[in-house]
Design a protein around this motif. Structure first.
Motif, PDB file in Angstrom:
ATOM      1  N   MET A 151       0.493  -0.895   0.364  1.00 16.06           N
ATOM      2  CA  MET A 151      -0.047  -0.053   0.166  1.00 16.06           C
ATOM      3  C   MET A 151       1.039   0.836   0.000  1.00 16.06           C
ATOM      4  O   MET A 151       2.300   0.712   0.883  1.00 16.06           O
ATOM      5  CB  MET A 151      -0.824   0.024   1.211  1.00 16.06           C
ATOM      6  CG  MET A 151      -1.579  -0.967   0.971  1.00 16.06           C
ATOM      7  SD  MET A 151      -3.363  -0.310  -0.330  1.00 16.06           S
ATOM      8  CE  MET A 151      -3.708   0.618   0.596  1.00 16.06           C
ATOM      9  N   ARG A 155      -2.964   6.025  -1.259  1.00 21.12           N
ATOM     10  CA  ARG A 155      -4.078   5.092  -1.213  1.00 21.12           C
ATOM     11  C   ARG A 155      -4.736   4.156  -0.228  1.00 21.12           C
ATOM     12  O   ARG A 155      -6.223   3.919  -0.003  1.00 21.12           O
ATOM     13  CB  ARG A 155      -3.725   3.480  -2.225  1.00 21.12           C
ATOM     14  CG  ARG A 155      -3.089   3.331  -3.634  1.00 21.12           C
ATOM     15  CD  ARG A 155      -2.967   2.825  -4.078  1.00 21.12           C
ATOM     16  NE  ARG A 155      -2.832   1.523  -4.149  1.00 21.12           N
ATOM     17  CZ  ARG A 155      -2.679  -0.195  -4.101  1.00 21.12           C
ATOM     18  NH1 ARG A 155      -1.478  -0.143  -4.578  1.00 21.12           N
ATOM     19  NH2 ARG A 155      -3.236  -1.005  -4.202  1.00 21.12           N
ATOM     20  N   ASP A 159      -8.365   4.613   1.128  1.00 20.11           N
ATOM     21  CA  ASP A 159      -9.230   2.924   1.920  1.00 20.11           C
ATOM     22  C   ASP A 159      -9.766   2.858   3.202  1.00 20.11           C
ATOM     23  O   ASP A 159     -10.847   2.933   3.480  1.00 20.11           O
ATOM     24  CB  ASP A 159      -8.085   1.601   1.702  1.00 20.11           C
ATOM     25  CG  ASP A 159      -8.666   0.875   2.671  1.00 20.11           C
ATOM     26  OD1 ASP A 159      -8.689   0.146   1.550  1.00 20.11           O
ATOM     27  OD2 ASP A 159      -8.365   0.557   3.608  1.00 20.11           O
ATOM     28  N   ASN A 205      -6.345  -3.869   3.305  1.00 19.60           N
ATOM     29  CA  ASN A 205      -5.363  -2.594   2.675  1.00 19.60           C
ATOM     30  C   ASN A 205      -4.765  -1.734   3.955  1.00 19.60           C
ATOM     31  O   ASN A 205      -3.152  -1.867   3.561  1.00 19.60           O
ATOM     32  CB  ASN A 205      -5.738  -2.106   1.820  1.00 19.60           C
ATOM     33  CG  ASN A 205      -5.985  -2.989   0.581  1.00 19.60           C
ATOM     34  OD1 ASN A 205      -5.826  -3.883   0.540  1.00 19.60           O
ATOM     35  ND2 ASN A 205      -7.221  -2.784   0.078  1.00 19.60           N
TER      36      ASN A 205
END
Length: 302
Positions: A151, A155, A159, A205
């Motif tokens: 990750m 991002r 998320d 994530n």
């Protein structure tokens, strides 16, 4: 001052609404975090004694127990993003925001300290006495979230915002009395299942902090307890993302529900016989507003 008068003073202070709400947020967040962090400790330190599913269930049932502890007092937000959204959407006075968040932060910090004391021996044994933030023997991840290698920072931001938005949208749906809410008395369990489901489906994530009150106070505890400045520097200074992204995501999730769903919920027309019967019932048993008419938990109301 006589002991009796001191006790009376303490009682009068504790009965104040803002004080009760502060203590409710403190204790409910503490309960949630003890369950959650303890489950993470089992996964990190216990080899076969813990699992990722166990972590999700730990936080899910921790939320359920937290709502049972304080839902009738403060609504048991246990989440600064949820509190922020309620204030920003005009569902709660802004003057309560610092009271709620302070209670949540102190409860979360205290839960981190409790977890550290309970698992102190296992933490030292796991990494040979070293307090590591990264690597296979890291133990800082028991207390706060850290980005995995696949990750990037932004991002991870998206998320966290998305998952928190899903959380807030679903909380509004679960507690919307004009839509299809959870059965009265089952709200704590359903919201706990929601948190567990988010972790099972979307938690990989970024570790789904989805809550500034869950991530920042324990991270600050690890900084004090000996893990050092690396707890803030790791992951390209990841620490601020679980603070900012949930606020944005929760607010947007709340707006999406209120704009797309809530105005479209059909309103049941008021019939004359229902109005008369309700008036007769209220006349027979008046309520002075000091307590809810029903025994339901005042979580998120519309």
């Amino acid at each position: 001052m006589a002991p009796g008068s001191v006790l009376e003073t303490i009682r009068s202070v504790l009965q104040r609404t803002m004080v009760r709400e502060f203590l409710a947020e403190f204790l409910s967040t503490y309960v949630m975090m003890v369950f959650g962090l303890g489950s993470v400790a089992h996964m990190v330190l216990g080899e076969k004694l813990g699992s990722y599913l166990g972590v999700n269930l730990g936080f899910g049932f921790g939320v359920t127990m937290g709502i049972h502890v304080a839902g009738g007092i403060s609504g048991a937000h246990m989440n600064a993003a949820v509190t922020f959204t309620n204030c920003a959407l005009g569902r709660m006075a802004w003057k309560k925001f610092p009271v709620y968040v302070l209670g949540q932060f102190l409860g979360s910090f205290s839960a981190a300290a409790t977890t550290y004391l309970i698992f102190y021996g296992a933490i030292n044994h796991f990494a040979g006495g070293n307090l590591l933030v990264t690597g296979s023997k890291s133990t800082a991840n028991i207390f706060a979230t850290y980005l995995p290698e696949h990750m990037t920072l932004w991002r991870g931001f998206l998320d966290e915002a998305f998952v928190t938005g899903m959380l807030q949208l679903c909380i509004f749906a679960i507690t919307d009395k004009k839509n299809s809410p959870a059965l009265q008395g089952t709200e704590p369990l359903v919201i706990g299942i929601l948190v567990a489901a988010l972790g099972i489906s979307l938690g990989m994530n970024s570790g789904y902090a989805i809550n500034p009150s869950r991530d920042l106070p324990p991270r600050f505890f690890t900084f004090i307890a000996g893990w050092g400045k690396q707890v803030f520097r790791a992951g390209n200074n990841w620490w601020w993302v679980p603070v900012v992204a949930p606020l944005l995501g929760s607010y947007l999730g709340g707006i999406v529900y209120l704009c797309l769903i809530h105005p479209g919920v059909p309103q049941v027309p008021q019939r004359l016989e229902n109005y008369t019967a309700r008036n007769q019932k209220m006349t027979a048993s008046p309520n002075d507003g000091s307590a809810p008419i029903s025994g339901s938990v005042p979580l998120e109301r519309f």
